[in-house]
Design a protein around this motif. Sequence first.
Motif, PDB file in Angstrom:
ATOM      1  N   LEU A  97       0.810  -1.214   0.000  1.00 55.64           N
ATOM      2  CA  LEU A  97       0.000   0.000   0.000  1.00 55.64           C
ATOM      3  C   LEU A  97       0.844   1.264   0.000  1.00 55.64           C
ATOM      4  O   LEU A  97       0.327   2.358  -0.219  1.00 55.64           O
ATOM      5  N   GLU A  98       2.137   1.132   0.245  1.00 53.06           N
ATOM      6  CA  GLU A  98       3.014   2.291   0.268  1.00 53.06           C
ATOM      7  C   GLU A  98       3.727   2.507  -1.059  1.00 53.06           C
ATOM      8  O   GLU A  98       4.528   3.423  -1.190  1.00 53.06           O
ATOM      9  N   SER A  99       3.428   1.696  -2.079  1.00 48.41           N
ATOM     10  CA  SER A  99       4.203   1.735  -3.315  1.00 48.41           C
ATOM     11  C   SER A  99       3.403   2.243  -4.514  1.00 48.41           C
ATOM     12  O   SER A  99       2.588   1.503  -5.082  1.00 48.41           O
ATOM     13  N   PRO A 100       3.619   3.495  -4.941  1.00 44.26           N
ATOM     14  CA  PRO A 100       2.973   4.000  -6.153  1.00 44.26           C
ATOM     15  C   PRO A 100       3.361   3.205  -7.395  1.00 44.26           C
ATOM     16  O   PRO A 100       2.570   3.091  -8.336  1.00 44.26           O
ATOM     17  N   LEU A 101       4.579   2.642  -7.430  1.00 46.03           N
ATOM     18  CA  LEU A 101       5.015   1.880  -8.597  1.00 46.03           C
ATOM     19  C   LEU A 101       4.189   0.604  -8.753  1.00 46.03           C
ATOM     20  O   LEU A 101       3.815   0.238  -9.871  1.00 46.03           O
ATOM     21  N   VAL A 102       3.897  -0.067  -7.648  1.00 44.16           N
ATOM     22  CA  VAL A 102       3.036  -1.253  -7.707  1.00 44.16           C
ATOM     23  C   VAL A 102       1.674  -0.885  -8.273  1.00 44.16           C
ATOM     24  O   VAL A 102       1.124  -1.585  -9.135  1.00 44.16           O
ATOM     25  N   VAL A 103       1.126   0.232  -7.812  1.00 41.00           N
ATOM     26  CA  VAL A 103      -0.164   0.704  -8.315  1.00 41.00           C
ATOM     27  C   VAL A 103      -0.099   0.923  -9.817  1.00 41.00           C
ATOM     28  O   VAL A 103      -0.978   0.477 -10.575  1.00 41.00           O
ATOM     29  N   ALA A 104       0.942   1.609 -10.278  1.00 43.66           N
ATOM     30  CA  ALA A 104       1.064   1.947 -11.696  1.00 43.66           C
ATOM     31  C   ALA A 104       1.138   0.691 -12.568  1.00 43.66           C
ATOM     32  O   ALA A 104       0.460   0.592 -13.596  1.00 43.66           O
ATOM     33  N   VAL A 105       1.950  -0.258 -12.157  1.00 43.22           N
ATOM     34  CA  VAL A 105       2.107  -1.489 -12.933  1.00 43.22           C
ATOM     35  C   VAL A 105       0.797  -2.269 -12.989  1.00 43.22           C
ATOM     36  O   VAL A 105       0.380  -2.769 -14.051  1.00 43.22           O
ATOM     37  N   ILE A 253       4.197   5.512 -14.254  1.00 42.53           N
ATOM     38  CA  ILE A 253       5.501   4.853 -14.336  1.00 42.53           C
ATOM     39  C   ILE A 253       6.564   5.858 -14.808  1.00 42.53           C
ATOM     40  O   ILE A 253       7.680   5.911 -14.276  1.00 42.53           O
ATOM     41  N   ALA A 254       6.200   6.663 -15.811  1.00 41.35           N
ATOM     42  CA  ALA A 254       7.133   7.685 -16.305  1.00 41.35           C
ATOM     43  C   ALA A 254       7.464   8.697 -15.215  1.00 41.35           C
ATOM     44  O   ALA A 254       8.633   9.071 -15.026  1.00 41.35           O
ATOM     45  N   LEU A 255       6.451   9.121 -14.470  1.00 40.03           N
ATOM     46  CA  LEU A 255       6.675  10.077 -13.388  1.00 40.03           C
ATOM     47  C   LEU A 255       7.548   9.475 -12.295  1.00 40.03           C
ATOM     48  O   LEU A 255       8.405  10.154 -11.720  1.00 40.03           O
ATOM     49  N   TYR A 256       7.348   8.198 -12.014  1.00 37.85           N
ATOM     50  CA  TYR A 256       8.109   7.526 -10.972  1.00 37.85           C
ATOM     51  C   TYR A 256       9.601   7.470 -11.347  1.00 37.85           C
ATOM     52  O   TYR A 256      10.467   7.801 -10.536  1.00 37.85           O
ATOM     53  N   TYR A 257       9.885   7.064 -12.571  1.00 38.81           N
ATOM     54  CA  TYR A 257      11.277   6.894 -12.973  1.00 38.81           C
ATOM     55  C   TYR A 257      11.986   8.199 -13.320  1.00 38.81           C
ATOM     56  O   TYR A 257      13.211   8.221 -13.502  1.00 38.81           O
ATOM     57  N   THR A 258      11.215   9.277 -13.444  1.00 40.63           N
ATOM     58  CA  THR A 258      11.840  10.587 -13.638  1.00 40.63           C
ATOM     59  C   THR A 258      11.933  11.362 -12.321  1.00 40.63           C
ATOM     60  O   THR A 258      12.335  12.528 -12.307  1.00 40.63           O
ATOM     61  N   GLY A 259      11.536  10.708 -11.222  1.00 45.33           N
ATOM     62  CA  GLY A 259      11.682  11.302  -9.904  1.00 45.33           C
ATOM     63  C   GLY A 259      10.591  12.264  -9.487  1.00 45.33           C
ATOM     64  O   GLY A 259      10.686  12.923  -8.453  1.00 45.33           O
ATOM     65  N   HIS A 260       9.511  12.334 -10.278  1.00 45.41           N
ATOM     66  CA  HIS A 260       8.417  13.231  -9.940  1.00 45.41           C
ATOM     67  C   HIS A 260       7.359  12.581  -9.044  1.00 45.41           C
ATOM     68  O   HIS A 260       6.467  13.245  -8.554  1.00 45.41           O
ATOM     69  N   LEU A 261       7.493  11.270  -8.846  1.00 43.88           N
ATOM     70  CA  LEU A 261       6.550  10.550  -7.988  1.00 43.88           C
ATOM     71  C   LEU A 261       7.336   9.575  -7.145  1.00 43.88           C
ATOM     72  O   LEU A 261       8.024   8.695  -7.665  1.00 43.88           O
ATOM     73  N   THR A 262       7.264   9.721  -5.850  1.00 43.12           N
ATOM     74  CA  THR A 262       8.011   8.850  -4.958  1.00 43.12           C
ATOM     75  C   THR A 262       7.074   8.239  -3.939  1.00 43.12           C
ATOM     76  O   THR A 262       5.980   8.729  -3.672  1.00 43.12           O
ATOM     77  N   ALA A 263       7.539   7.120  -3.341  1.00 40.48           N
ATOM     78  CA  ALA A 263       6.723   6.436  -2.339  1.00 40.48           C
ATOM     79  C   ALA A 263       6.640   7.260  -1.077  1.00 40.48           C
ATOM     80  O   ALA A 263       7.545   8.013  -0.755  1.00 40.48           O
TER      81      ALA A 263
END
Length: 263
Positions: A97-105, A253-263
């Motif tokens: 529940l703390e992982s935006p990347l899991v949500v995105a995938v 996913i793009a926002l996460y890997y460009t550092g604009h979205l973090t857990a």
Amino acid sequence: MNLIQTIILAIIEGITEFLPVSSTGHMVIASAFMGIGKNDFVKLFEVCIQLGAILSVVVLYLKRFFRSIDFYLKLVVGVIPAVIVGVLFKKRIDVLLESPLVVAVMLVLGGIILLFVDEWFNKPAIDKEKEIDYPTAFKVGIFQCLAVIPGVSRSAATIVGGMSQKLSRKAAAEFSFFLAVPTMFGATVKELWDYHKHHAQMFDGDQLKYLLIGNVIAFVVAMLAIKTFITYLEKKGFKVFGFYRILAGLVLIALYYTGHLTA
């Protein structure tokens, strides 16, 4: 967490709880964007306001809840798998529940499935909840367990599960709503109990205010969302939700890997 953030999260919950797009996933992402830290109260809040949205089902379908004991027995059978999974894997679920990347995938993967689900299950044989038997209720409950992964969507999992058991889109959606009532009630009670065990004071004044406001807003917004969703689903199906999920997931996913979205 402040009042504005509370209102935003509650509106998101009310709109998305019954759509196959993951209400929990959207709240996780919204919390990350707003910089809301994942403390114990925030985790509790994100679970508890789902109950507010779910209670709108009881109001809108009140007659169904007074029809027969058989109705409740089906819900009990359907909720058993989620209870088992919740008890056994709660700590792992809390981490997810703390992982935006899991949500995105999971948004992307679920979206791909929704693009094809109307073609996969296009010969329904069950159009009403009263035609659902106990084995079918249990199988739908197994699908509901997939929703412990944020981004999957409890609504999507149970509706697709229902359609795989030859329920029509409307019957699958409505049974998904009904099954959510004991599921979210149980999750809320357990979350409140766990919170109580670790905190000497249950809530301070602001926290209690945020919970009450959040639940009321989620309830009202969900009331408006349910009927709209059912009407759209009967006429159009799932493809638009599939495209939305894929697009949203790829952007995140793009926002996460460009550092604009973090857990």
